[in-house]
Design a protein around this motif. Structure first.
Motif, short mmCIF file in Angstrom:
data_model
loop_
_atom_site.label_atom_id
_atom_site.label_comp_id
_atom_site.label_asym_id
_atom_site.label_seq_id
_atom_site.Cartn_x
_atom_site.Cartn_y
_atom_site.Cartn_z
N SER A 84 14.31 -10.40 -3.74
CA SER A 84 13.17 -9.52 -3.43
C SER A 84 12.43 -9.12 -4.71
CB SER A 84 13.63 -8.29 -2.66
OG SER A 84 14.47 -7.48 -3.45
N LYS A 85 13.18 -8.90 -5.78
CA LYS A 85 12.56 -8.54 -7.06
C LYS A 85 11.77 -9.73 -7.63
CE LYS A 85 16.09 -5.20 -8.50
NZ LYS A 85 17.12 -4.91 -9.54
N LEU A 86 12.35 -10.91 -7.52
CA LEU A 86 11.65 -12.11 -7.99
C LEU A 86 10.39 -12.34 -7.17
CD1 LEU A 86 11.41 -14.64 -9.71
CD2 LEU A 86 13.05 -15.77 -8.20
N ASN A 87 10.49 -12.15 -5.88
CA ASN A 87 9.33 -12.32 -5.01
C ASN A 87 8.21 -11.34 -5.38
OD1 ASN A 87 8.12 -13.47 -2.44
ND2 ASN A 87 8.16 -11.30 -1.91
N ALA A 88 8.58 -10.09 -5.65
CA ALA A 88 7.59 -9.08 -6.05
C ALA A 88 6.90 -9.48 -7.35
CB ALA A 88 8.26 -7.72 -6.19
N VAL A 90 6.51 -12.57 -8.50
CA VAL A 90 5.65 -13.73 -8.24
C VAL A 90 4.35 -13.30 -7.58
CG1 VAL A 90 5.44 -15.82 -6.82
CG2 VAL A 90 7.53 -15.41 -8.14
N LEU A 91 4.42 -12.39 -6.63
CA LEU A 91 3.20 -11.91 -5.97
C LEU A 91 2.31 -11.16 -6.96
CD1 LEU A 91 4.66 -10.66 -2.56
CD2 LEU A 91 3.50 -12.83 -3.05
N LYS A 92 2.93 -10.39 -7.85
CA LYS A 92 2.17 -9.65 -8.85
C LYS A 92 1.50 -10.59 -9.84
CE LYS A 92 2.72 -6.15 -12.48
NZ LYS A 92 3.68 -5.25 -13.17
N ASN A 93 2.20 -11.68 -10.18
CA ASN A 93 1.68 -12.64 -11.16
C ASN A 93 0.89 -13.77 -10.53
OD1 ASN A 93 2.91 -11.20 -13.27
ND2 ASN A 93 4.81 -12.38 -13.10
#
Length: 254
Positions: A84-88, A90-93
């Motif tokens: 979930s942290k990695l997904n957040a 990726v969405l931010k970047n």
């Protein structure tokens, strides 16, 4: 004369495909047992490390991240602590793991329970995050209790596997190998003081050369975790430096 020219040309071509880093940065750091740091994933990610390790246990359909069952914590799950942290991020970047387009984040997932069921659970967890699927800036590499190499192709293309240089079957499925990992103790009993014995150095160089000739990166685990050893690993051209001291190594590389 012609033979020597061809030999030299072959060596030049081979040198060109070797994965040895030209300059070491945080991208060459492997966070060993990352979940033991103050904040799993986040500490390593903020240092922009290239590789992060998570050991997982499948218990009642949940993937717990821990070194052993004795140290297991109820709130540290692969999903919440990592995916979930990695997904957040990726969405931010805007689709990237890190802001740099050429940066790759490798998540090395060490299966501690049954290979088949645990891997299926890992895949199902990753599937919950479309932004992580087939993302060129992310590599999911499976290590630990692996399925047989003959079964690698049964899994989605974004699932790669940790290679063993001693297994011919892994070399026969190179497209599914994310990197090669090796136990340092197999090559040397050196404890990190003074010089590495010459005979041990030759064995280590041979392993590195073999991985690079296959156009794959390599890391050694169980290596003495000191600045002296880090420098030796860099001199040898090891692609990922294995460490529990992520902040210290990141500062060292600066």
């Amino acid at each position: 004369m012609k033979t020597s020219i061809l030999a030299a040309l072959f060596f030049f071509i081979l040198s060109g495909i070797v994965a040895q880093p030209k300059k070491y940065t945080s991208a060459n750091i492997h966070a060993h047992n990352d979940y033991e740091h103050n904040v799993p994933f986040t500490d390593a990610y903020n240092l922009q490390l290239g590789s992060i390790e998570a050991d997982v246990f499948l218990i009642n359909d949940s993937l717990f991240v821990s070194h052993s069952l004795k140290t297991l914590k109820r709130d540290v799950l692969l999903d919440g602590a990592y995916l979930s942290k990695l997904n957040a991020a990726v969405l931010k970047n805007k689709g990237l793991a890190y802001t740099g387009k050429d940066r790759v984040l490798q998540l090395l997932i060490d299966l501690k329970t049954d290979s088949l069921h645990t891997l299926n659970a890992v895949v199902n967890n990753i599937k919950k995050y479309p932004a992580l699927l087939n993302n060129p800036g992310i590599r999911f590499v499976i290590t630990g209790n692996q399925v047989p190499a003959e079964a690698f192709d049964q899994y989605p293309a974004y699932i790669l596997f940790d290679g063993n240089l001693d297994k011919p079957s892994h070399q026969q499925h190179l497209a599914r190998i994310g990197l090669f990992s090796a136990n340092f103790a197999k090559f040397s009993k050196w404890k990190g003081e003074g010089d590495l014995p010459a005979a041990d150095l030759e064995l280590i160089r041979a392993a590195i050369g073999k991985a690079h000739s296959l156009n794959k990166q390599i890391r050694f685990w169980g290596v003495p975790d000191t600045p002296h050893t880090w420098r030796i690993m860099m001199d040898l051209g090891v692609d990922y430096i294995n460490t529990d001291k992520i902040a210290e190594l990141a500062k060292f590389l600066q």
